[in-house]
Every structure is written in structure tokens, then in C-alpha cells.
Design an enzyme around this catalytic site. Structure first.
Site, PDB file in Angstrom:
ATOM      1  N   PRO A 119       0.864  -1.189   0.000  1.00 23.41           N
ATOM      2  CA  PRO A 119       0.000   0.000   0.000  1.00 23.41           C
ATOM      3  C   PRO A 119       0.897   1.235   0.000  1.00 23.41           C
ATOM      4  O   PRO A 119       1.988   1.210   0.591  1.00 23.41           O
ATOM      5  CB  PRO A 119      -0.776  -0.122   1.316  1.00 23.41           C
ATOM      6  CG  PRO A 119       0.012  -1.045   2.178  1.00 23.41           C
ATOM      7  CD  PRO A 119       0.859  -1.916   1.281  1.00 23.41           C
ATOM      8  N   GLY A 130       2.118   4.908   1.109  1.00 25.31           N
ATOM      9  CA  GLY A 130       1.996   5.805   2.265  1.00 25.31           C
ATOM     10  C   GLY A 130       1.675   5.119   3.573  1.00 25.31           C
ATOM     11  O   GLY A 130       1.097   5.731   4.467  1.00 25.31           O
ATOM     12  N   ALA A 131       2.041   3.843   3.714  1.00 25.46           N
ATOM     13  CA  ALA A 131       1.739   3.118   4.959  1.00 25.46           C
ATOM     14  C   ALA A 131       3.008   2.787   5.745  1.00 25.46           C
ATOM     15  O   ALA A 131       2.975   1.984   6.666  1.00 25.46           O
ATOM     16  CB  ALA A 131       0.963   1.843   4.644  1.00 25.46           C
ATOM     17  N   LEU A 140       5.754   1.371   4.455  1.00 23.41           N
ATOM     18  CA  LEU A 140       6.428   0.159   3.963  1.00 23.41           C
ATOM     19  C   LEU A 140       7.429   0.473   2.850  1.00 23.41           C
ATOM     20  O   LEU A 140       7.819  -0.409   2.085  1.00 23.41           O
ATOM     21  CB  LEU A 140       5.394  -0.869   3.482  1.00 23.41           C
ATOM     22  CG  LEU A 140       4.450  -1.379   4.576  1.00 23.41           C
ATOM     23  CD1 LEU A 140       3.466  -2.392   4.002  1.00 23.41           C
ATOM     24  CD2 LEU A 140       5.230  -2.001   5.741  1.00 23.41           C
ATOM     25  N   SER A 143       7.160   2.386   0.132  1.00 22.59           N
ATOM     26  CA  SER A 143       6.646   2.307  -1.241  1.00 22.59           C
ATOM     27  C   SER A 143       7.360   3.285  -2.171  1.00 22.59           C
ATOM     28  O   SER A 143       7.677   2.938  -3.313  1.00 22.59           O
ATOM     29  CB  SER A 143       5.142   2.557  -1.264  1.00 22.59           C
ATOM     30  OG  SER A 143       4.835   3.785  -0.638  1.00 22.59           O
ATOM     31  N   SER A 144       7.636   4.491  -1.687  1.00 21.44           N
ATOM     32  CA  SER A 144       8.279   5.465  -2.583  1.00 21.44           C
ATOM     33  C   SER A 144       9.725   5.052  -2.875  1.00 21.44           C
ATOM     34  O   SER A 144      10.207   5.217  -3.997  1.00 21.44           O
ATOM     35  CB  SER A 144       8.220   6.880  -2.001  1.00 21.44           C
ATOM     36  OG  SER A 144       8.961   6.970  -0.806  1.00 21.44           O
ATOM     37  N   ALA A 145      10.407   4.491  -1.884  1.00 19.32           N
ATOM     38  CA  ALA A 145      11.782   4.035  -2.132  1.00 19.32           C
ATOM     39  C   ALA A 145      11.778   2.855  -3.106  1.00 19.32           C
ATOM     40  O   ALA A 145      12.651   2.751  -3.977  1.00 19.32           O
ATOM     41  CB  ALA A 145      12.461   3.640  -0.828  1.00 19.32           C
ATOM     42  N   ALA A 146      10.779   1.968  -2.984  1.00 20.89           N
ATOM     43  CA  ALA A 146      10.712   0.839  -3.916  1.00 20.89           C
ATOM     44  C   ALA A 146      10.504   1.354  -5.338  1.00 20.89           C
ATOM     45  O   ALA A 146      11.145   0.887  -6.294  1.00 20.89           O
ATOM     46  CB  ALA A 146       9.584  -0.109  -3.509  1.00 20.89           C
ATOM     47  N   ASP A 185      15.114   3.419   3.776  1.00 21.04           N
ATOM     48  CA  ASP A 185      14.140   2.802   2.856  1.00 21.04           C
ATOM     49  C   ASP A 185      14.804   2.437   1.532  1.00 21.04           C
ATOM     50  O   ASP A 185      14.589   1.354   0.983  1.00 21.04           O
ATOM     51  CB  ASP A 185      12.965   3.748   2.585  1.00 21.04           C
ATOM     52  CG  ASP A 185      12.050   3.912   3.787  1.00 21.04           C
ATOM     53  OD1 ASP A 185      12.478   3.586   4.904  1.00 21.04           O
ATOM     54  OD2 ASP A 185      10.913   4.372   3.596  1.00 21.04           O
TER      55      ASP A 185
END
Ligand code: PMV
Length: 308
Positions: free
Chosen positions: A100, A102-103, A105, A107-110, A148
Site C-alpha cells: 500500500p 503511504g503506509a 512500507l 513504497s516510494s523508495a521501492a 528505505d
């Protein structure tokens, strides 16, 4: 400038196992990859001068990567491509992820790690990939610590101290974790500010909590090395209670942790900034039962399997 993007790239998500918030004050943190969480594919557009596009149905994104765009994702993507000497026009990029957005985890770095890999290619040194990702992460997060991006690019388990190169933590056996998104939004900046207010208002009470949280990281790593998972679970419990004392848990996160413990978890804690976002549970011998329990309650848990 490279003329072409590579056709396919992947990156990991991240979950902080121990040491969130105390890592801001110079103590170590332990972060785990959420393996293979995001993929990007690239195909050339007919017109090499047309603005590139990013379609990411899982996150409801459909964007032109136009230099005039104000959208943070478009700006971040162009920063990554620019940093990596990739083509700035002429490509259709399609993404998918089980994370998801902004949770907490990563996500933006991935996304930015996978994009750096599209530009730099599968053989690129990990340091270059991380540097490319950080160019985009700065658009999203100002001056992020970099944990991240490191986890998204390297995978596995990493011990991280702000400003230092991360150290891989070897595993002696596979490690299974369960991440449960609460579906409650939160702002990392606000959560960090809450802890700062506690530290400034009650320094002699809050600082020792941060120190103990920092110490939990190496004790957790020792428990892992000894394959003493019940001990790691207890250490995660202690960390959750200390984070609660710093005011950053919430009734929803506490309830999710209780559900995990009721269904056989050896430990469960909030992971990341808290307030919302996710919890992280260390399952007992039957991780499937824990996953099923959360699915039955309408959640979408992520099973994380790390290999030695
Ligand atoms: O944004 P999140 O949920 O991954 O949390 C970041 C971790 C913190 O320690 C709270 C902040 C930081 O910069 O390390």
C-alpha cells in the site's frame, strides 16, 4: 545520456523490525525487506520526444512525466531519471506493487529504486541505484535517512545507523514475518514531531525510552543469531510498549497487535512512524493461521519470508 530504459526492474519494500523513532536520535535500527514487492516495466513510445508516462493501477496513478508537472511522483521520477542519466522522454512505464502507498512500507523508495534500475540496468552497483533513488526520495521526504532506499535496493535484513553505511544482518535460518496494514493514514513528520515534543517536554523520561529502544536492536539481532524467536518476540513486545509510552501507538494498532498475539504470534508491534500505518508480527510455527485470522477480519496481511 542513456537512450533506452531496461524493460523490467524490481525492488523490495521495507518494514522496521526494531528501532523506529530512536533511529532519528542516532541509535541503530533493524529493518527487513518485504521481498519482490514492486515491479516496473518500460516500453518505448512511438515518439521519443513525447513526455514519458507512468501508469500504476494498484496506486491509482496515471501520470505524464512532464517537466512542468507539479505532481510529486512525476517530479520524483524525473529527478531519478535525471540523476541516472536516463532518457527523460519517450517511454511508457507501467508499475505494480503489493505495497500500500503511504503506509510506512517504503513504497516510494521501492518505486525510485526500481526506476533507477530501469535507467541503470540490472548490473548497476547497488550504491549507484541507492543514490538514484535518493534523488527521488528527497522530493517526497525532504532529507530522508536513506534506510528505505538501502533496504529497497539490497533486500534482506539491515542494521542501520543514520549517516553510516548499513550492515547486512546474516540469518541462520529463514525468517517469516507478517505485516498488517491498518488502513489508517498517518504522517511520519507529525509522528516524529510528537516524539520530539515528548523529548523536549520530558527529557529525563523520554530520552531513556529512546536509549532502551536503541538497545533493543542489538538484543533482537542477538536473539535472531541464536534463533531464539520467542525472545525476539518478547523484545518486539517491549519495543511496542516503549513506543506507546512515547505516544505514537493508537487504539487501532494496539488492537491489531492483540489480535496477532491471540492467534499465536510470538510478538507484535507497530512498525514505522505509528499513529496508523502497519503492525509487524512475528508468527509462531503456523504463520498461515495468523494470516488467515487477519484475512477473516477483512485485513490484507503481507507474508514476508526472508531467506539466509
Ligand atoms: O515513514 P515510516 O513509517 O517508514 O517511519 C519512518 C521511521 C521513523 O523512525 C519514524 C522516522 C525516520 O526518519 O527514521
Amino acid at each position: 545520456m542513456a537512450l533506452a530504459l531496461h524493460p523490467h526492474a524490481e525492488a523490495h519494500g521495507k518494514a522496521i523490525v526494531l528501532g523506529e523513532h530512536s533511529v532519528v536520535y542516532g541509535f541503530p535500527a533493524l529493518a527487513a525487506a518485504v521481498p519482490g514487492s514492486l515491479t516496473l516495466r518500460a516500453a518505448a513510445l512511438a515518439d521519443p520526444r513525447a513526455p514519458s508516462t507512468l501508469r500504476f493501477p494498484a496506486w491509482g496513478l496515471e501520470l505524464g512525466l512532464d517537466a512542468r508537472s507539479e505532481h510529486p511522483v512525476a517530479r520524483a521520477c524525473l529527478e531519478v531519471l535525471g540523476h541516472c542519466d536516463g532518457p527523460l522522454t519517450g517511454w511508457a512505464i507501467e508499475g505494480d506493487s503489493r505495497l500500500p502507498a503511504g503506509a510506512g512500507l517504503g513504497s516510494s523508495a521501492a518505486l525510485t529504486v526500481a526506476l533507477a534500475r530501469l535507467a541503470l540496468g540490472p548490473q548497476a552497483p547497488v550504491e549507484e541505484v541507492v543514490a538514484g533513488s535518493m534523488a527521488g526520495e528527497r522530493v517526497f521526504h525532504g532529507e530522508p535517512s536513506g534506510i528505505d532506499s538501502e533496504v529497497a535496493a539490497r533486500g534482506g535484513l539491515l542494521r542501520f545507523v543514520r549517516g553510516q553505511a548499513p550492515t547486512p544482518v546474516p540469518l541462520v535460518a529463514p525468517l517469516t514475518l507478517v505485516v498488517v496494514p491498518s488502513r489508517v493514514g498517518r504522517s511520519t513528520a507529525e509522528q516524529v514531531a510528537k516524539v520530539r515534543a515528548r523529548v523536549e517536554g520530558y527529557p529525563t523520561l523520554a530520552r531513556p525510552l529512546l536509549e532502551v529502544l536503541g538497545r533493543s536492536v542489538d538484543q533482537g539481532i542477538e536473539a535472531l543469531a541464536a534463533r531464539d524467536l520467542p525472545r525476539l518476540g518478547e523484545i518486539m513486545q517491549i519495543a511496542h510498549e516503549l513506543l506507546s509510552a512515547l505516544s505514537i501507538s493508537s487504539p487501532v494498532l494496539d488492537a491489531l497487535c492483540s489480535t496477532a498475539l491471540r492467534h499465536g504470534a510470538l510478538g507484535a508491534k507497530l512498525t514505522g512512524a505509528g499513529g496508523g500505518g502497519c503492525i509487524l508480527a512475528l508468527p509462531g510455527p503456523e504463520p498461515g493461521d495468523l494470516v488467515d485470522a487477519f484475512v477473516a477480519e477483512g485485513y490484507e496481511p503481507l507474508l514476508v519470508e526472508l531467506l539466509p
